[in-house]
Design an enzyme around this catalytic site. Structure first.
Site, short mmCIF file in Angstrom:
data_model
loop_
_atom_site.label_atom_id
_atom_site.label_comp_id
_atom_site.label_asym_id
_atom_site.label_seq_id
_atom_site.Cartn_x
_atom_site.Cartn_y
_atom_site.Cartn_z
N TYR A 1 -8.97 -6.30 -0.16
CA TYR A 1 -10.05 -6.00 0.78
C TYR A 1 -11.29 -5.61 -0.01
CZ TYR A 1 -12.59 -3.89 4.73
OH TYR A 1 -13.52 -3.59 5.68
N TYR B 1 -14.48 3.32 -0.78
CA TYR B 1 -13.48 2.26 -0.92
C TYR B 1 -13.76 1.39 -2.14
CZ TYR B 1 -9.80 -0.95 0.25
OH TYR B 1 -8.65 -1.69 0.20
N ALA C 1 0.88 -1.18 0.00
CA ALA C 1 0.00 0.00 0.00
C ALA C 1 0.91 1.22 0.00
CB ALA C 1 -0.90 0.00 1.23
#
Length: 400
Positions: free
Chosen positions: A230, A240, A143
């Site tokens: 995710y 998201y 990330a």
């Protein structure tokens, strides 16, 4: 020597220093949480590469892999050495992980640098050739805010934005350690925001790693790679999974499907994405609404919330055949079913809509959440004496 007392100083959820002893204790506790290898587990130590090995799910993958699957190999991360300030928390966590690996008899080396660069890929390949041979597993857990494309030299920046329209959501903040519920609005993606985010957080670099190692002849027969991902709740979907980061995750999953076909032909291998459950990480605390959501999730589940180390132990069991490989219709390993169960999501949604500054302490486990944020930097860890001076100038583990 550079021993000193380190007090937590922070701006919001960002801490300016980290605590070496706290970071070591966190790694020790994670190690203790991993069960010993199953009876009859393979005797050969498989060779693994973990990209993003110093924090969050990548750290959990490294520790669980070392203890549960008996891996040896290489971890790659990007951390800052101690200087005028302490080193980053990941620096100290890596030193502690290397120590535990050595004590367990595992040959694990750690490289510090830009995982997106071809120089790092070449350094890893060289180290594999010298010390380990061909690779059995690659875990990809990166990330990052920016990535420079080695082919073009262009630098891309990822953004956290909804797609189409602005998104307004509740979020949790701590003003002088007092919890506050606010509403924040995030402007929609514009221009090339989506393309830039996909270029950073999608599957391009993961695929580049596989290509580089394959071209060097370093993928073993039956090689397996998994990228950590995710999905999350409908409560956070607009910012998201349906936002710019979600576009990158969709690209990651498409990359997995393409890589899976390719690896099957090249070495009888496979590529997967592993969908993990929610956790407090340095990345997740930057996403509007996620802090509130995770605090409420813990309020609903309590100790039934599965931490990253538990999830990654499960993943290693599935990858190594200790447990059956369970994938959904899209070929994704699902480690998030405990979070997305209908009753759990209904309970969180009810609390989400009720949440105000006045009642949030009754709805969310704020003590746990606040401690988890501090633990990211080695603070608020049980059993650590924060009044004692601690050595901060800890060296990076040797790679020779």
């Amino acid at each position: 020597m550079s021993a000193r007392v380190i007090a937590p100083r922070r701006r919001g959820f960002l801490f300016l220093d980290s605590h070496p002893a706290g970071c070591q204790r966190i790694v020790d506790d994670m190690w203790q949480a991993v069960p010993a290898p199953a009876a009859g587990a393979q005797q050969r130590r498989p060779v693994a590469l973990v990209i993003g090995s110093s924090a969050g799910y990548g750290l959990a993958a490294t520790i669980a892999g070392l203890k549960r699957a008996g891996i040896r190999g290489i971890g790659v991360c990007f951390e800052k050495a101690p200087d005028r300030r302490t080193g980053t928390a990941g620096w100290y966590r890596t030193a502690a992980t290397a120590q535990l690996a050595h004590q367990a008899g595992s040959d694990m080396r750690f490289l510090n640098g830009d995982a997106f660069s071809d120089n790092m890929k070449e350094e890893v390949a060289d180290l594999l050739e010298r010390h380990y041979g061909r690779l059995d597993y690659l875990i990809y857990s990166v990330a990052a805010p920016r990535r420079t494309d080695p082919d073009t030299g262009s630098t891309y920046a990822s953004v956290l934005k909804p797609i189409g329209t602005a998104h307004r959501t509740k979020t949790l903040a701590f003003d002088n350690d007092v919890p506050v519920i606010r509403e924040v609005e995030t402007a929609p993606a514009e221009g090339d925001d989506i393309e830039q985010t996909v270029a950073v957080m999608g599957g391009a670099d993961w695929e580049r790693w596989i290509t580089h190692l394959s071209d060097r002849g370093l993928l073993n027969d039956g090689f397996t790679t998994a990228a950590l991902s995710y999905i999350g709740s409908s409560l956070t979907a607009a910012i998201y999974r349906q936002g710019t980061i979600g576009a990158a995750k969709s690209h990651l999953e498409a990359t997995a499907r393409a890589l899976n076909e390719r690896l099957d032909k090249e070495c009888g291998g496979r590529a997967l994405t592993s969908v993990n459950g929610a956790a407090v990480t340095q990345s997740s605390t930057a996403i509007p609404g996620i802090a509130l959501y995770v605090g409420l999730l813990r309020g609903v589940l309590g100790d039934s919330l599965v931490p990253p180390i538990g999830q990654l132990t499960d993943l290693w069991d599935q990858l190594t055949g200790t447990a059956p490989l369970k994938v959904d219709d899209d070929g994704r390993v699902r480690l998030d079913t405990w979070e997305l169960a209908d009753d759990v999501q209904a309970a969180i949604a009810e609390r989400w809509h009720q949440a105000t500054t006045d009642n949030i302490a009754d709805l969310a486990d704020l003590g746990w959440f606040h401690a988890e944020v501090q633990c990211l930097y080695g603070f608020a860890v049980p059993g650590v004496d924060y009044d004692a001076a601690v050595e901060t100038d800890i060296p990076w583990p040797t790679t020779t």
